[in-house]
Write an enzyme that holds these catalytic residues in place. Structure first.
Site, PDB file in Angstrom:
ATOM      1  N   SER A 132      41.521  38.972  32.443  1.00  6.21           N
ATOM      2  CA  SER A 132      40.167  39.347  32.865  1.00  6.21           C
ATOM      3  C   SER A 132      39.992  40.850  33.028  1.00  6.21           C
ATOM      4  CB  SER A 132      39.821  38.649  34.184  1.00  6.21           C
ATOM      5  OG  SER A 132      40.766  38.975  35.187  1.00  6.21           O
ATOM      6  N   ASP A 190      38.506  43.322  44.464  1.00  8.39           N
ATOM      7  CA  ASP A 190      39.079  42.193  45.191  1.00  8.39           C
ATOM      8  C   ASP A 190      40.603  42.250  45.277  1.00  8.39           C
ATOM      9  OD1 ASP A 190      39.745  41.773  42.580  1.00  8.39           O
ATOM     10  OD2 ASP A 190      38.727  39.847  42.368  1.00  8.39           O
ATOM     11  N   HIS A 215      40.792  42.863  40.323  1.00  7.66           N
ATOM     12  CA  HIS A 215      39.838  43.283  39.291  1.00  7.66           C
ATOM     13  C   HIS A 215      39.336  44.697  39.563  1.00  7.66           C
ATOM     14  CE1 HIS A 215      39.765  38.847  39.154  1.00  7.66           C
ATOM     15  NE2 HIS A 215      39.764  39.074  37.848  1.00  7.66           N
TER      16      HIS A 215
END
Length: 204
Positions: A14, A183, A186
């Protein structure tokens, strides 16, 4: 240095994906986007491809390697993986895990397959970044073995190494470090810029 007509492929999780599915150009809004802007400014006719998919571990890369890497035949291949291989051990300990020896074996197979099929492709290995903005977090302690494996594989396969983990730890050790993630994993804007700058400095 890139040449006219080069194709540069980024693959990972991601952190690489970072909004690419909502972007008509498929680049996203993360570090790949910053690198893409830099490349457009400094190089002619270079294509950037973002093959990041959120949640991926090295086993997921292996399942899609033929389609997303080998068939694309890039001139440059940048790989960023390892965060989820560690994070799953923390957030889902009952799941099937990818321990360091497995990570090294699978990652090594991918590099061997790539060098065998894509003999002219230049390979770039990115150290996984961080898990929590605390150098002593459980995630960062577990991550160290994976970082060392990436470093070792880069030496073995004569790949360019992007020292992302070390650069991020260096920032976290400052007296007043900037916040790098949204977080703990990320990237926020500052984290993406630091990662892109690290990549550009190592590669170009």
């Amino acid at each position: 240095m890139f040449s006219v007509g080069d194709k540069v492929l980024f693959i990972g999780d991601s952190i690489t994906e970072s909004g690419k599915f909502g972007d008509p150009e498929g680049i996203g809004n993360g570090y790949v986007s910053i690198i893409n802007m830099y490349v457009k400014e400094h190089y002619e006719d270079v294509t950037i491809l973002n093959k990041g998919i959120g949640g991926n571990r090295v086993t997921d890369l292996e399942r899609r390697w033929e389609r997303d890497v080998l068939q694309e035949n890039p001139d440059w291949l940048s790989i960023s993986i390892g965060i989820n291989d560690v994070w799953r051990q923390i957030d889902n300990p009952k799941a099937e895990q990818i321990y360091p020896y497995m990570f090294e074996e699978i990652y090594g197979r991918l590099l061997i397959a790539t060098k065998r099929r894509l003999t002219n492709t230049k390979i770039i290995l990115m150290e996984p970044t961080i898990i929590k903005e605390d150098i002593n977090s459980k995630g960062n302690k577990l991550l160290l073995s994976y970082v060392e494996i990436v470093q070792s594989l880069a030496r073995q396969h004569e790949a360019t190494l992007v020292p992302a983990h070390r650069i991020f730890l260096k920032e976290l050790q400052k007296e007043k470090p900037q916040k790098l993630t949204s977080d703990g994993v990320h990237m926020n804007e500052a984290g993406n810029k630091l990662l892109a700058d690290c990549w550009i400095q190592a590669v170009l």
